[in-house]
Scaffold this motif. Sequence first.
Motif, PDB file in Angstrom:
ATOM      1  N   ILE A  78     -19.468  -5.820   1.258  1.00  0.00           N
ATOM      2  CA  ILE A  78     -18.156  -6.018   0.652  1.00  0.00           C
ATOM      3  C   ILE A  78     -17.871  -4.754  -0.147  1.00  0.00           C
ATOM      4  N   ASP A  79     -16.841  -4.034   0.245  1.00  0.00           N
ATOM      5  CA  ASP A  79     -16.545  -2.754  -0.394  1.00  0.00           C
ATOM      6  C   ASP A  79     -15.506  -2.940  -1.500  1.00  0.00           C
ATOM      7  N   LEU A  80     -15.940  -2.655  -2.702  1.00  0.00           N
ATOM      8  CA  LEU A  80     -15.052  -2.707  -3.863  1.00  0.00           C
ATOM      9  C   LEU A  80     -14.657  -1.279  -4.206  1.00  0.00           C
ATOM     10  N   VAL A  81     -13.361  -1.026  -4.222  1.00  0.00           N
ATOM     11  CA  VAL A  81     -12.882   0.335  -4.439  1.00  0.00           C
ATOM     12  C   VAL A  81     -12.086   0.397  -5.741  1.00  0.00           C
ATOM     13  N   TYR A  82     -12.543   1.243  -6.650  1.00  0.00           N
ATOM     14  CA  TYR A  82     -11.818   1.473  -7.896  1.00  0.00           C
ATOM     15  C   TYR A  82     -10.867   2.646  -7.752  1.00  0.00           C
ATOM     16  N   LEU A  83      -9.659   2.462  -8.285  1.00  0.00           N
ATOM     17  CA  LEU A  83      -8.701   3.550  -8.411  1.00  0.00           C
ATOM     18  C   LEU A  83      -8.341   3.660  -9.885  1.00  0.00           C
ATOM     19  N   GLY A  84      -7.986   4.859 -10.326  1.00  0.00           N
ATOM     20  CA  GLY A  84      -7.520   5.021 -11.696  1.00  0.00           C
ATOM     21  C   GLY A  84      -6.045   5.357 -11.705  1.00  0.00           C
ATOM     22  N   ASP A  85      -5.332   4.900 -12.722  1.00  0.00           N
ATOM     23  CA  ASP A  85      -3.936   5.317 -12.854  1.00  0.00           C
ATOM     24  C   ASP A  85      -3.666   5.745 -14.285  1.00  0.00           C
ATOM     25  N   GLY A  86      -2.998   6.893 -14.413  1.00  0.00           N
ATOM     26  CA  GLY A  86      -2.689   7.419 -15.741  1.00  0.00           C
ATOM     27  C   GLY A  86      -3.838   8.185 -16.371  1.00  0.00           C
ATOM     28  N   VAL A 162       1.802  -1.906 -10.024  1.00  0.00           N
ATOM     29  CA  VAL A 162       1.606  -0.538  -9.519  1.00  0.00           C
ATOM     30  C   VAL A 162       2.315  -0.404  -8.173  1.00  0.00           C
ATOM     31  N   ASP A 163       2.409   0.815  -7.716  1.00  0.00           N
ATOM     32  CA  ASP A 163       2.945   1.109  -6.386  1.00  0.00           C
ATOM     33  C   ASP A 163       1.855   0.723  -5.376  1.00  0.00           C
ATOM     34  N   VAL A 164       2.048  -0.429  -4.749  1.00  0.00           N
ATOM     35  CA  VAL A 164       1.009  -0.989  -3.879  1.00  0.00           C
ATOM     36  C   VAL A 164       0.739  -0.076  -2.680  1.00  0.00           C
ATOM     37  N   ASP A 165       1.781   0.508  -2.131  1.00  0.00           N
ATOM     38  CA  ASP A 165       1.592   1.389  -0.974  1.00  0.00           C
ATOM     39  C   ASP A 165       0.747   2.599  -1.346  1.00  0.00           C
ATOM     40  N   ALA A 166       1.041   3.169  -2.512  1.00  0.00           N
ATOM     41  CA  ALA A 166       0.250   4.318  -2.970  1.00  0.00           C
ATOM     42  C   ALA A 166      -1.201   3.912  -3.208  1.00  0.00           C
ATOM     43  N   ALA A 167      -1.401   2.716  -3.765  1.00  0.00           N
ATOM     44  CA  ALA A 167      -2.764   2.236  -4.026  1.00  0.00           C
ATOM     45  C   ALA A 167      -3.550   2.105  -2.718  1.00  0.00           C
ATOM     46  N   TYR A 168      -2.913   1.522  -1.700  1.00  0.00           N
ATOM     47  CA  TYR A 168      -3.609   1.381  -0.421  1.00  0.00           C
ATOM     48  C   TYR A 168      -3.911   2.731   0.216  1.00  0.00           C
ATOM     49  N   ALA A 169      -2.991   3.655   0.051  1.00  0.00           N
ATOM     50  CA  ALA A 169      -3.229   4.980   0.623  1.00  0.00           C
ATOM     51  C   ALA A 169      -4.441   5.643  -0.039  1.00  0.00           C
ATOM     52  N   TYR A 170      -4.552   5.529  -1.358  1.00  0.00           N
ATOM     53  CA  TYR A 170      -5.715   6.101  -2.043  1.00  0.00           C
ATOM     54  C   TYR A 170      -6.997   5.344  -1.688  1.00  0.00           C
ATOM     55  N   ALA A 171      -6.910   4.025  -1.615  1.00  0.00           N
ATOM     56  CA  ALA A 171      -8.106   3.238  -1.295  1.00  0.00           C
ATOM     57  C   ALA A 171      -8.642   3.608   0.084  1.00  0.00           C
ATOM     58  N   GLY A 172      -7.726   4.022   0.974  1.00  0.00           N
ATOM     59  CA  GLY A 172      -8.135   4.421   2.314  1.00  0.00           C
ATOM     60  C   GLY A 172      -9.012   5.662   2.339  1.00  0.00           C
ATOM     61  N   LEU A 173      -9.115   6.358   1.230  1.00  0.00           N
ATOM     62  CA  LEU A 173      -9.998   7.528   1.162  1.00  0.00           C
ATOM     63  C   LEU A 173     -11.473   7.118   1.065  1.00  0.00           C
ATOM     64  N   ALA A 174     -11.722   5.886   0.624  1.00  0.00           N
ATOM     65  CA  ALA A 174     -13.107   5.393   0.530  1.00  0.00           C
ATOM     66  C   ALA A 174     -13.582   5.002   1.931  1.00  0.00           C
ATOM     67  N   PRO A 175     -14.904   5.000   2.164  1.00  0.00           N
ATOM     68  CA  PRO A 175     -15.422   4.660   3.494  1.00  0.00           C
ATOM     69  C   PRO A 175     -15.043   3.248   3.958  1.00  0.00           C
ATOM     70  N   GLY A 176     -14.727   2.367   3.023  1.00  0.00           N
ATOM     71  CA  GLY A 176     -14.295   1.021   3.386  1.00  0.00           C
ATOM     72  C   GLY A 176     -13.713   0.358   2.168  1.00  0.00           C
ATOM     73  N   PHE A 177     -12.837  -0.630   2.359  1.00  0.00           N
ATOM     74  CA  PHE A 177     -12.409  -1.409   1.199  1.00  0.00           C
ATOM     75  C   PHE A 177     -12.056  -2.828   1.578  1.00  0.00           C
ATOM     76  N   ASP A 178     -12.574  -3.761   0.772  1.00  0.00           N
ATOM     77  CA  ASP A 178     -12.216  -5.165   0.880  1.00  0.00           C
ATOM     78  C   ASP A 178     -11.390  -5.593  -0.331  1.00  0.00           C
ATOM     79  N   GLN A 179     -11.636  -4.934  -1.445  1.00  0.00           N
ATOM     80  CA  GLN A 179     -10.945  -5.286  -2.685  1.00  0.00           C
ATOM     81  C   GLN A 179     -10.661  -4.002  -3.455  1.00  0.00           C
ATOM     82  N   ILE A 180      -9.433  -3.898  -3.969  1.00  0.00           N
ATOM     83  CA  ILE A 180      -9.046  -2.718  -4.741  1.00  0.00           C
ATOM     84  C   ILE A 180      -8.879  -3.121  -6.205  1.00  0.00           C
ATOM     85  N   ALA A 181      -9.479  -2.359  -7.086  1.00  0.00           N
ATOM     86  CA  ALA A 181      -9.336  -2.592  -8.526  1.00  0.00           C
ATOM     87  C   ALA A 181      -8.739  -1.337  -9.154  1.00  0.00           C
TER      88      ALA A 181
END
Length: 443
Positions: A78-86, A162-181
């Motif tokens: 299960i791939d948990l992907v963290y993104l930061g904003d700001g 947040v801008d959901v489309d932008a979040a998914y685009a960044y999460a796609g940089l990780a090798p996999g994602f099931d959940q974005i935080a």
Amino acid sequence: MRRFPVLAGALLALTLLPAWPAHAAGPDGTRKVEVFDQDAPKGYVDVPVSDGPRSRSLAPPSATVTPIEVNGPSDKRIDLVYLGDGFTEGEMAAYTAQVANSWNILAQREPFKSYRKLFNVWQVNVVSNESGSDNDPEPGVRKDTALGGEYYCEGLARLICVDVDAAYAYAGLAPGFDQIAVVVNSSTYGGAGYTEEELVTFSGGHPSGPEILPHELGHSLGDLADEYPYWAYPDDGSTYTGDEPVERNTSTYDAARQTAQRNKWWRWLGAETPDGGVIGTFEGAAYYNLGIYRPSDNSLMRSLVKPFNLVGREEMTRKFYETTGLVDDATPSSAPVRAGGTLSVTPVPVPTVSTRWLVNGHEIAEWAGRTSVEVFDRKPKMSHGQAEQPWCGRKDLKVKVKGERTCVYTAVVADSTDFVRDPAYQDGPLSTSITWTVTGAKF
Ligand SMILES: [Zn+2]
């Protein structure tokens, strides 16, 4: 990681990125978002997609990815992907610390604690032009951030969209994602749970912010219902009159009826639960005060910071395995197998998982716990007094089907955790068999 269809159309500019989940808006053009108070979820609001925040930095996503914890291949974790904003370039150390804090909070709580090895955790180092978030600390503040994070989403002070489309685009940089935080750079309490998008936002600098994530994973990873009774819109009524819900942690049946019908959480009734008290049927759940029950008085699906109850924990455990499976590798991988070789399995590294072996359907007790066994092509050599080792030609293991001798080896990998009581789960997602048909044995 689950596989999702590529979202086409509106995001043509981003189609060169890895596939991301279909997170398009529903037919009414809104996204359902769960709102959280400082100590409890409050209900849901519909956020119109057209009004949602848009990232002002429209450059294609580019960010380094830091592996926080990698326990296996992404298709078996299960791939948990963290993104930061700001967080600006100069604030990456603060971001890293807040990711570590969030993951630590999660990994200390069951069932994540026992099943930590089923997770991969990635930190995408999203750099924003400006520090902070829109409408923080007060409405009217504007910040140019990579994901466009904003407080006062839909007019609610604590709701961070947040801008959901932008979040998914960044999460796609990780090798996999099931959940974005999404960790928002603020010490003002706030957050959001996007129910369809498997995306959570929270303020990383407030002590209660990261507590939103475990609750939201109860929905996204455990398919659990909310166990709180009130609804953001009081007009919705407070007595549940619908059908028996599909979620395992809410029911229209009281304890007596569950016991009589052997359904829902009847196996747990009376058991001491980690969130306090014993499992029963407590009236009030799924946004209603009456007519629907929850398994415990006050679990994580009702209040933040609390543990999951036994019913929620069982569901989470089952769902983990539905995503990851129990076996990372098995060799040889192609059948049939020639006698004389070695068979091996690599179970997922969870302490309660073990392997049993069968030859022609007979369990070999002395092989319990082994991850590899030898297949003899003829009667194995024995020293004086030594018992004959298991092989297909041994008297008690010989099997004939339609006159033909067969030689079938089976490895059964199963989790014997006491988190799960339902035999359908124990024999289903918590157990798997690998079978090899062996040819060429001389017997
Ligand atoms: Zn919830």
